[in-house]
Design a protein around this motif. Structure first.
Motif, short mmCIF file in Angstrom:
data_model
loop_
_atom_site.label_atom_id
_atom_site.label_comp_id
_atom_site.label_asym_id
_atom_site.label_seq_id
_atom_site.Cartn_x
_atom_site.Cartn_y
_atom_site.Cartn_z
N PHE A 108 0.82 -1.21 0.00
CA PHE A 108 0.00 0.00 0.00
C PHE A 108 0.86 1.26 0.00
O PHE A 108 0.49 2.26 -0.63
N LEU A 109 1.99 1.23 0.69
CA LEU A 109 2.91 2.37 0.64
C LEU A 109 3.30 2.67 -0.80
O LEU A 109 3.29 3.83 -1.25
N THR A 110 3.65 1.62 -1.55
CA THR A 110 4.02 1.78 -2.96
C THR A 110 2.89 2.44 -3.75
O THR A 110 3.10 3.40 -4.49
N LEU A 111 1.68 1.92 -3.58
CA LEU A 111 0.53 2.46 -4.31
C LEU A 111 0.25 3.91 -3.91
O LEU A 111 -0.03 4.77 -4.76
N ALA A 112 0.34 4.19 -2.61
CA ALA A 112 0.02 5.53 -2.13
C ALA A 112 1.05 6.54 -2.63
O ALA A 112 0.71 7.68 -2.97
N MET A 113 2.32 6.13 -2.71
CA MET A 113 3.35 7.04 -3.23
C MET A 113 3.07 7.39 -4.69
O MET A 113 3.21 8.52 -5.12
N LYS A 114 2.62 6.40 -5.46
CA LYS A 114 2.25 6.67 -6.86
C LYS A 114 1.09 7.66 -6.93
O LYS A 114 1.03 8.50 -7.83
N SER A 115 0.16 7.56 -5.97
CA SER A 115 -1.01 8.45 -5.98
C SER A 115 -0.67 9.85 -5.49
O SER A 115 -1.46 10.77 -5.67
N ALA A 162 12.87 1.84 -2.94
CA ALA A 162 12.71 1.24 -4.27
C ALA A 162 11.60 1.94 -5.04
O ALA A 162 11.73 2.24 -6.24
N THR A 163 10.50 2.23 -4.37
CA THR A 163 9.38 2.90 -5.03
C THR A 163 9.79 4.29 -5.50
O THR A 163 9.44 4.72 -6.60
N ALA A 164 10.57 5.00 -4.68
CA ALA A 164 11.05 6.32 -5.08
C ALA A 164 11.87 6.22 -6.37
O ALA A 164 11.74 7.06 -7.26
N LEU A 210 13.68 -6.41 -4.83
CA LEU A 210 12.95 -5.37 -4.11
C LEU A 210 12.29 -4.41 -5.12
O LEU A 210 11.11 -4.05 -5.00
N LEU A 211 13.03 -4.01 -6.12
CA LEU A 211 12.50 -3.14 -7.18
C LEU A 211 11.45 -3.88 -8.01
O LEU A 211 10.40 -3.32 -8.35
N ASN A 212 11.72 -5.15 -8.31
CA ASN A 212 10.77 -5.92 -9.12
C ASN A 212 9.41 -6.04 -8.42
O ASN A 212 8.36 -5.91 -9.06
N ARG A 213 9.46 -6.28 -7.12
CA ARG A 213 8.20 -6.43 -6.37
C ARG A 213 7.42 -5.12 -6.34
O ARG A 213 6.20 -5.11 -6.56
N ALA A 214 8.11 -4.01 -6.04
CA ALA A 214 7.40 -2.72 -6.00
C ALA A 214 6.85 -2.38 -7.38
O ALA A 214 5.74 -1.85 -7.50
N PHE A 215 7.60 -2.75 -8.43
CA PHE A 215 7.10 -2.44 -9.77
C PHE A 215 5.89 -3.31 -10.12
O PHE A 215 4.96 -2.84 -10.80
N LEU A 216 5.87 -4.54 -9.67
CA LEU A 216 4.69 -5.38 -9.89
C LEU A 216 3.45 -4.71 -9.30
O LEU A 216 2.39 -4.63 -9.94
N THR A 217 3.58 -4.21 -8.07
CA THR A 217 2.46 -3.52 -7.41
C THR A 217 1.98 -2.34 -8.25
O THR A 217 0.78 -2.17 -8.51
#
Lengths: 269, 269
Positions: free
Chosen positions: A214-221, A241-243, B209-216
């Motif tokens: 959810f952190l990953t999704l929320a950062m995208k939003s 990683a999301t950043a 770690l990057l692959n997983r966040a990108f999947l999301t």
């Protein structure tokens, strides 16, 4: 991403004991390790110690500022009275966590905001309670922002918390929050969005797995601040990683630095 | 999410050995464990064994269908000739992985598509090479979809692969792919989007770690199929958790079932 380190909280047993025993060394070590792990602010919460909250906060603020003279603090209490009583001790520009759109709680905050320049977390709750849909989140955000601006606050100082609800009771709760975050950031340019993440997974197994995704999704939003445990390598790894993936980390610098310092690497697969 | 299990691939050393030694038991165990972990299709790739690819594929198809008579196969080869030579052995409706918009490769696929009803992975590459921006991905997708529809293929059978590039060489590559996925799904209703994930992290540390966040992120953008290792508990945990958060898992059923069966739970924090 602005990272607010959440560990100094009396809901943690070990922290509660350290506060009860005035164990300065323990608290100070917790503060330094959070800063060392990337916290931009240190949250300070003694809310579960109702009778001694103000005394505890005053002691915490003193010893935290002693060990980390440059650290910014996030003073965390639902009580405007408690916030007012301790604010004079805070050296740098504080973040206050939090107000809501509930009449009494908001009005209690007014004199504080007028007295001290600060950042403020504003939860999208009003006298009707927790928002039931995306539009209610937006209504609450709009009202909070306009009321705070009327008090002279800049948008850049406002941190809207959309109030995450659990997907276990409403499977649309995650999508609702993501849509609300996007709209708050788009419709109120300059305003920040902050979240505590863990509510999303309430009632489900392997909660940290859901919190991280959810952190990953929320950062995208558009989430640009979060209250997290900066010592949680898995969560911080996901955040860094999301950043990278969202082009928020120039040359992947923060990610590779965190990797070199052993702060994002996971256990072997 | 349609999950294509990627383990039967000669680029894996142990698989390559098992194929060279005609170690039926090893391959069949790999197939069963992938199906047991949630694979909807079994990818079969002997591409690195150039000289024996067709023989190897024929043997693999036979022994996989023997141990898993209901399993659907994804026959994975860049060579239309190889695909044509083995397709008759595939019992259920196959997925073919893959074609591109490159003239020779696409034309080689035409007679195959005309002969057999199948799903088809179509990579957004044309004679100009890898797409340089979002619009080129869309152009390639549009051309592939219209050319395949002209051959009588239904949109529901087309799996567009936007061709992920690494964020280490272009920090906007992730955002470009996410935008492209959204547009393909919106502008070509009914079409599927599929990805291999691992290119996103090429050249960076802690790639999974990057692959997983990108999947999301990709699932939020509309990715509805992925070629993954279904035995990777961390990746599958992320996939199942993300499905919950995006309201794609009714009553969190798949997530909690996977948890009960020990298929998403992580090591202790």
């Amino acid at each position: 991403m602005l990272i607010v380190g959440e560990r100094i909280n009396t809901s943690r047993k070990r922290i509660n004991e350290a506060i009860a025993n005035r164990d300065m060394a323990y608290i100070q070590a917790e503060v330094r390790s959070q800063l060392d792990s990337g916290a931009d602010l240190i949250d300070v919460n003694a809310g579960s110690r109702h009778r001694s909250e103000v005394d505890d906060l005053l002691w915490l603020i003193e010893i935290i500022q002693e060990t980390a003279p440059h650290a910014r603090l996030c003073i965390d209490s639902p009580s405007p009275e408690s916030l007012k009583a301790v604010l004079g001790k805070v050296k740098h520009r504080p973040m206050l966590n939090s107000t809501t759109g509930e009449t009494a709680r908001f009005e209690g905050m007014v004199p504080i905001i007028q007295r001290r320049d600060c950042d403020l977390v504003a939860l999208c709750i009003d006298d009707r309670g927790i928002p039931k849909n995306e539009n209610q989140v937006l209504e609450n955000a709009a009202r909070l922002i306009s009321d705070l601006e009327a008090l002279g606050m800049k948008r850049e100082s406002i941190y809207i918390d959309p109030v995450i609800q659990s997907v276990s009771t409403n499977t649309k709760a995650g999508l609702m929050t993501l849509a609300a975050i996007e709209r708050v950031r788009r419709e109120f340019e300059g305003v920040n969005v902050i979240c505590g993440l863990s509510n999303i997974s309430f009632g489900l197994p392997e909660r940290t797995l859901l919190n991280r995704a959810f952190l990953t999704l929320a950062m995208k939003s558009g989430l640009n601040s979060a209250i997290v445990d900066p010592l949680d390598k898995k969560l911080m790894g996901t955040l860094r990683a999301t950043a990278v993936l969202l082009d928020q980390d120039r040359w992947c610098q923060a990610y590779t630095a965190a990797f070199r310092e052993g702060k994002v690497n996971q256990r072997p697969e």
